[in-house]
Design an enzyme around this catalytic site. Structure first.
Site, PDB file in Angstrom:
ATOM      1  N   ASP A  62     -16.559   2.680 -35.081  1.00  8.40           N
ATOM      2  CA  ASP A  62     -17.002   3.449 -33.903  1.00  8.40           C
ATOM      3  C   ASP A  62     -17.960   4.588 -34.268  1.00  8.40           C
ATOM      4  O   ASP A  62     -18.236   5.445 -33.426  1.00  8.40           O
ATOM      5  CB  ASP A  62     -15.774   4.041 -33.193  1.00  8.40           C
ATOM      6  CG  ASP A  62     -14.975   2.981 -32.443  1.00  8.40           C
ATOM      7  OD1 ASP A  62     -15.501   2.452 -31.447  1.00  8.40           O
ATOM      8  OD2 ASP A  62     -13.839   2.668 -32.862  1.00  8.40           O
ATOM      9  N   GLU A  67     -21.522  11.502 -31.167  1.00  3.42           N
ATOM     10  CA  GLU A  67     -21.249  12.691 -30.349  1.00  3.42           C
ATOM     11  C   GLU A  67     -19.833  13.219 -30.577  1.00  3.42           C
ATOM     12  O   GLU A  67     -19.587  14.424 -30.450  1.00  3.42           O
ATOM     13  CB  GLU A  67     -21.398  12.340 -28.866  1.00  3.42           C
ATOM     14  CG  GLU A  67     -20.972  13.457 -27.947  1.00  3.42           C
ATOM     15  CD  GLU A  67     -21.111  13.109 -26.492  1.00  3.42           C
ATOM     16  OE1 GLU A  67     -21.950  13.735 -25.840  1.00  3.42           O
ATOM     17  OE2 GLU A  67     -20.412  12.207 -26.002  1.00  3.42           O
ATOM     18  N   ASP A  68     -18.911  12.319 -30.928  1.00  2.00           N
ATOM     19  CA  ASP A  68     -17.524  12.743 -31.066  1.00  2.00           C
ATOM     20  C   ASP A  68     -17.261  13.541 -32.335  1.00  2.00           C
ATOM     21  O   ASP A  68     -16.222  14.180 -32.463  1.00  2.00           O
ATOM     22  CB  ASP A  68     -16.606  11.510 -31.001  1.00  2.00           C
ATOM     23  CG  ASP A  68     -16.644  10.892 -29.619  1.00  2.00           C
ATOM     24  OD1 ASP A  68     -16.654  11.659 -28.644  1.00  2.00           O
ATOM     25  OD2 ASP A  68     -16.715   9.662 -29.512  1.00  2.00           O
ATOM     26  N   ARG A  87     -10.969   6.886 -36.497  1.00  2.17           N
ATOM     27  CA  ARG A  87     -12.248   7.598 -36.449  1.00  2.17           C
ATOM     28  C   ARG A  87     -12.197   8.931 -37.176  1.00  2.17           C
ATOM     29  O   ARG A  87     -13.234   9.575 -37.361  1.00  2.17           O
ATOM     30  CB  ARG A  87     -12.647   7.848 -34.976  1.00  2.17           C
ATOM     31  CG  ARG A  87     -12.786   6.561 -34.177  1.00  2.17           C
ATOM     32  CD  ARG A  87     -13.610   6.791 -32.927  1.00  2.17           C
ATOM     33  NE  ARG A  87     -14.913   7.329 -33.276  1.00  2.17           N
ATOM     34  CZ  ARG A  87     -15.784   7.815 -32.418  1.00  2.17           C
ATOM     35  NH1 ARG A  87     -15.487   7.817 -31.135  1.00  2.17           N
ATOM     36  NH2 ARG A  87     -16.939   8.293 -32.813  1.00  2.17           N
ATOM     37  N   ARG A 135      -7.446  12.326 -26.917  1.00  4.35           N
ATOM     38  CA  ARG A 135      -8.129  12.567 -28.192  1.00  4.35           C
ATOM     39  C   ARG A 135      -8.251  14.055 -28.555  1.00  4.35           C
ATOM     40  O   ARG A 135      -8.484  14.404 -29.700  1.00  4.35           O
ATOM     41  CB  ARG A 135      -9.551  11.988 -28.128  1.00  4.35           C
ATOM     42  CG  ARG A 135      -9.620  10.517 -27.783  1.00  4.35           C
ATOM     43  CD  ARG A 135      -9.152   9.652 -28.925  1.00  4.35           C
ATOM     44  NE  ARG A 135      -9.277   8.238 -28.607  1.00  4.35           N
ATOM     45  CZ  ARG A 135     -10.387   7.542 -28.764  1.00  4.35           C
ATOM     46  NH1 ARG A 135     -11.480   8.109 -29.233  1.00  4.35           N
ATOM     47  NH2 ARG A 135     -10.408   6.256 -28.465  1.00  4.35           N
ATOM     48  N   HIS A 165     -12.851  10.315 -22.072  1.00  2.00           N
ATOM     49  CA  HIS A 165     -13.381  11.627 -22.437  1.00  2.00           C
ATOM     50  C   HIS A 165     -13.870  12.350 -21.176  1.00  2.00           C
ATOM     51  O   HIS A 165     -14.208  11.697 -20.185  1.00  2.00           O
ATOM     52  CB  HIS A 165     -14.592  11.474 -23.372  1.00  2.00           C
ATOM     53  CG  HIS A 165     -14.255  11.097 -24.781  1.00  2.00           C
ATOM     54  ND1 HIS A 165     -14.791   9.979 -25.387  1.00  2.00           N
ATOM     55  CD2 HIS A 165     -13.476  11.689 -25.713  1.00  2.00           C
ATOM     56  CE1 HIS A 165     -14.347   9.909 -26.641  1.00  2.00           C
ATOM     57  NE2 HIS A 165     -13.546  10.928 -26.863  1.00  2.00           N
ATOM     58  N   CYS A 252     -22.534   9.444 -25.842  1.00  2.00           N
ATOM     59  CA  CYS A 252     -21.756   9.221 -27.078  1.00  2.00           C
ATOM     60  C   CYS A 252     -22.630   8.900 -28.274  1.00  2.00           C
ATOM     61  O   CYS A 252     -22.236   9.104 -29.409  1.00  2.00           O
ATOM     62  CB  CYS A 252     -20.799   8.041 -26.908  1.00  2.00           C
ATOM     63  SG  CYS A 252     -20.021   7.932 -25.331  1.00  2.00           S
TER      64      CYS A 252
HETATM   65  C1  CIR Z   1     -13.760   5.220 -28.976  1.00  5.56           C
HETATM   66  O1  CIR Z   1     -12.817   4.758 -28.336  1.00  5.56           O
HETATM   67  O2  CIR Z   1     -13.642   6.223 -29.669  1.00  5.56           O
HETATM   68  C2  CIR Z   1     -15.091   4.509 -28.926  1.00  5.56           C
HETATM   69  N1  CIR Z   1     -14.873   3.117 -28.793  1.00  5.56           N
HETATM   70  C3  CIR Z   1     -15.924   5.030 -27.781  1.00  5.56           C
HETATM   71  C4  CIR Z   1     -16.291   6.478 -27.926  1.00  5.56           C
HETATM   72  C5  CIR Z   1     -17.075   6.989 -26.788  1.00  5.56           C
HETATM   73  N2  CIR Z   1     -17.516   8.306 -27.053  1.00  5.56           N
HETATM   74  C6  CIR Z   1     -17.764   9.223 -26.134  1.00  5.56           C
HETATM   75  O3  CIR Z   1     -17.467   9.020 -24.964  1.00  5.56           O
HETATM   76  N3  CIR Z   1     -18.251  10.377 -26.557  1.00  5.56           N
END
Ligand code: CIR
Length: 257
Positions: A62, A67-68, A87, A135, A165, A252
């Site tokens: 991922d 962005e995360d 992650r 998260r 999110h 993201c």
């Molecule tokens: C996740 O579940 O972490 C990834 N498949 C998707 C992350 C999406 N990120 C975001 O909205 N900032």
């Protein structure tokens, strides 16, 4: 306010093993995901930003959802502590790139037991809304707000019920204008804002990004594209079908600062 820089990370082939809440959409097609990523980078460049492209990381399926991993502010950068176990290690690999833009005394870290993912953070000028989600936890939010306040910025918590999110459901354009869907329409924080109401059947497109007076909107959500045009913005369409299969949207895929 204008963005000068954007950081993206190339999708890995392991993308097909990314986390998803919607397996019924099928696995992403890697080749198509790459083409969509190329187009995303071009769209960003057309907004006048410099794009730094980091290499794919196969060990983190991922990790293109960069962005995360960090929150970039005008005062400093905050390296997050992603709440998704698969992650969490991504955070070690963002620091070097962030150091190119911020000196070490301007880089702060969210530490365990605090967790936080950047998709839960929405910047509105010098204020940062933070979603408390599966998260991002209370302690992560507490640390985040403390760091912001140390820099003369501010933050506040928003509770989420349904979405992954915060920015899955609400996004800021500028001049007190927000794209708002579902559970966020009636929330105290956004009730008195100028709301662009996202139709329920296009809720995925609540996740658009404002970049220097243009708005990048996911392709194939014509109602939202028109609403954004009607609000006076030039719209750039980007197809994110392969990322959607992993609950990922436009925001993201980049850090914008
Ligand atoms: C996740 O579940 O972490 C990834 N498949 C998707 C992350 C999406 N990120 C975001 O909205 N900032």
């Amino acid at each position: 306010m204008m963005f000068k820089n954007v950081i993206v990370r190339r999708p890995a082939r392991s993308l097909i093993d990314g986390i998803t809440s919607a397996p019924e959409l099928g696995k992403p097609d890697y080749e198509l995901a790459i083409k969509q990523h190329d187009a995303y980078i071009e769209a960003l460049k057309s907004c006048g930003v410099e794009v730094t492209v980091l290499p794919a990381m196969e060990e983190y399926p991922d990790s293109c959802f960069i962005e995360d991993d960090a929150v970039m502010t005008r005062m400093g950068a905050i390296i997050t502590n992603p709440g998704a176990a698969s992650r969490n290690g991504e955070k070690e690999h963002i620091v070097e790139a962030v150091r190119k833009f911020y000196s070490d005394d301007k880089i702060a870290y969210i530490k365990a037991p605090g967790t936080l993912e950047g998709g839960d953070v929405m910047m509105v000028g010098d204020h940062f809304y933070v979603g408390r989600s599966a998260r991002t936890n209370e302690e992560g939010i507490r640390q985040f707000i403390e760091i912001l306040e140390g820099w003369g910025l501010s933050g506040s918590e928003v509770t989420l019920e349904k979405v992954l999110h915060l920015k899955t459901g609400v996004n800021y354009l500028e001049n007190n204008t927000f794209l708002v869907s579902g559970e966020f329409v009636e929330k105290e924080e956004f009730k008195n804002a100028k709301q662009i109401l996202i139709p329920e059947d296009e809720s995925y497109a609540a996740n658009c990004i404002w970049v220097n007076n243009k708005v990048i909107v996911p392709a194939n959500f014509p109602k939202v594209a028109q609403l954004v045009r009607d609000a006076g913005y030039e719209v750039i369409l980007c197809d994110t079908s392969e990322y959607r299969k992993l609950d990922g949207g436009l925001s993201c895929l980049s850090l914008r600062f």
